[in-house]
Design an enzyme around this catalytic site. Structure first.
Site, PDB file in Angstrom:
ATOM      1  N   VAL A   1     -22.553 -75.752  24.535  1.00 19.93           N
ATOM      2  CA  VAL A   1     -21.211 -75.663  23.960  1.00 19.93           C
ATOM      3  C   VAL A   1     -20.749 -77.065  23.571  1.00 19.93           C
ATOM      4  O   VAL A   1     -20.743 -77.984  24.394  1.00 19.93           O
ATOM      5  CB  VAL A   1     -20.225 -75.032  24.966  1.00 19.93           C
ATOM      6  CG1 VAL A   1     -18.832 -74.945  24.343  1.00 19.93           C
ATOM      7  CG2 VAL A   1     -20.714 -73.665  25.399  1.00 19.93           C
ATOM      8  N   LYS A   2     -20.398 -77.195  22.293  1.00 19.67           N
ATOM      9  CA  LYS A   2     -19.946 -78.501  21.803  1.00 19.67           C
ATOM     10  C   LYS A   2     -18.420 -78.544  21.899  1.00 19.67           C
ATOM     11  O   LYS A   2     -17.726 -77.650  21.399  1.00 19.67           O
ATOM     12  CB  LYS A   2     -20.404 -78.669  20.352  1.00 19.67           C
ATOM     13  CG  LYS A   2     -20.743 -80.078  19.969  1.00 19.67           C
ATOM     14  CD  LYS A   2     -21.401 -80.066  18.588  1.00 19.67           C
ATOM     15  CE  LYS A   2     -21.654 -81.459  18.086  1.00 19.67           C
ATOM     16  NZ  LYS A   2     -22.102 -81.442  16.691  1.00 19.67           N
ATOM     17  N   VAL A   3     -17.924 -79.594  22.537  1.00 19.45           N
ATOM     18  CA  VAL A   3     -16.492 -79.702  22.827  1.00 19.45           C
ATOM     19  C   VAL A   3     -16.017 -81.091  22.406  1.00 19.45           C
ATOM     20  O   VAL A   3     -16.653 -82.086  22.754  1.00 19.45           O
ATOM     21  CB  VAL A   3     -16.237 -79.484  24.348  1.00 19.45           C
ATOM     22  CG1 VAL A   3     -14.779 -79.718  24.695  1.00 19.45           C
ATOM     23  CG2 VAL A   3     -16.675 -78.090  24.770  1.00 19.45           C
TER      24      VAL A   3
END
Ligand code: G3P
Length: 226
Positions: free
Chosen positions: A85-87
């Protein structure tokens, strides 16, 4: 250093994967928009990328609050076991990263530009941190020097107790614009470079390789006709 491909284009991913040196893929909202992606097809598209590549695939949350990012993150992580998950590196992103990491969901903290941002991302449990190189160059700063500072600072500490599942924190050199950026990232010891397909092709090529190959082929023709 490992090579990731920075794209959402399935043909580019399939082609690069066939070269045998691809370790992962990173996507972002811009890259998905560039291939004409629609919201309704986003999860299916990430699933298709995950089938093409034997390695982590970063899929970005576009939410702005921690609760929404956490919800996004859980949904994205459920698509395939290799989803990361890119945050974005911001307060809400840090808070969400801590929760996701504690659930064993790997996070790639993106839009990271400074050493303090990188250390905070690491302490919040990021599995990957993505310092952007080219965007510093865009504002007439030295993106490679900034990346070098992040690599040095992160290397000063052990973050194994902070990441999801105790895995090693890795730095992804992102916003890569040239083969020279790739070379500099490798020389300083960045763990990964995520590279657009056009730059990956340039990384393979060299005029002296072409000239040498041309000479070998011509000489082999002489051998065949001798
Ligand atoms: O993965 C995101 C990053 O690589 C973006 O690159 O070229 O849009 O600055 P760029």
């Amino acid at each position: 250093m490992k090579f990731f491909l920075d794209t959402a284009d399935l043909d580019e991913i399939a082609e690069a994967a066939s070269w045998g040196a691809l370790a992962g893929v990173t996507t972002n909202p811009t890259l998905y928009s560039r291939i004409g992606g629609k919201l309704s097809g986003f999860h299916d598209h990430i699933a298709r990328i995950c089938e093409l590549v034997d390695g982590p695939v970063s899929a970005e949350s576009v939410a702005m609050t921690r609760d929404e990012i956490i919800r996004d993150g859980r949904e994205l992580a459920a698509i395939a076991p290799n989803v990361v998950v890119k945050v974005p590196t911001m307060v809400e992103g840090l808070a969400a990263t801590r929760v996701l990491a504690d659930e064993g969901i790997p996070v790639n903290m993106t839009l990271c530009f400074t050493v303090p941002q990188a250390i905070l991302a690491a302490r919040a449990g990021a599995r990957y941190i993505s310092p952007f190189v080219g965007r510093f160059d865009d504002i007439s700063e030295d993106g490679i020097a900034q990346l070098d500072d992040v690599v040095t600072a992160i290397g000063n500490y052990d973050f194994a107790g902070d990441t999801a599942n105790g895995e090693k924190l890795e730095i992804i050199a992102a916003s890569i614009r040239s083969a020279n950026h790739v070379a500099q990232a490798a020389l300083m010891g960045a763990d990964i470079a995520t590279v657009p397909f056009g730059i990956l092709k340039k990384c393979v090529q060299h005029p002296l390789t072409d000239r040498g190959l041309d000479a070998f082929m011509k000489d082999w023709e002489k051998v065949q006709s001798a």
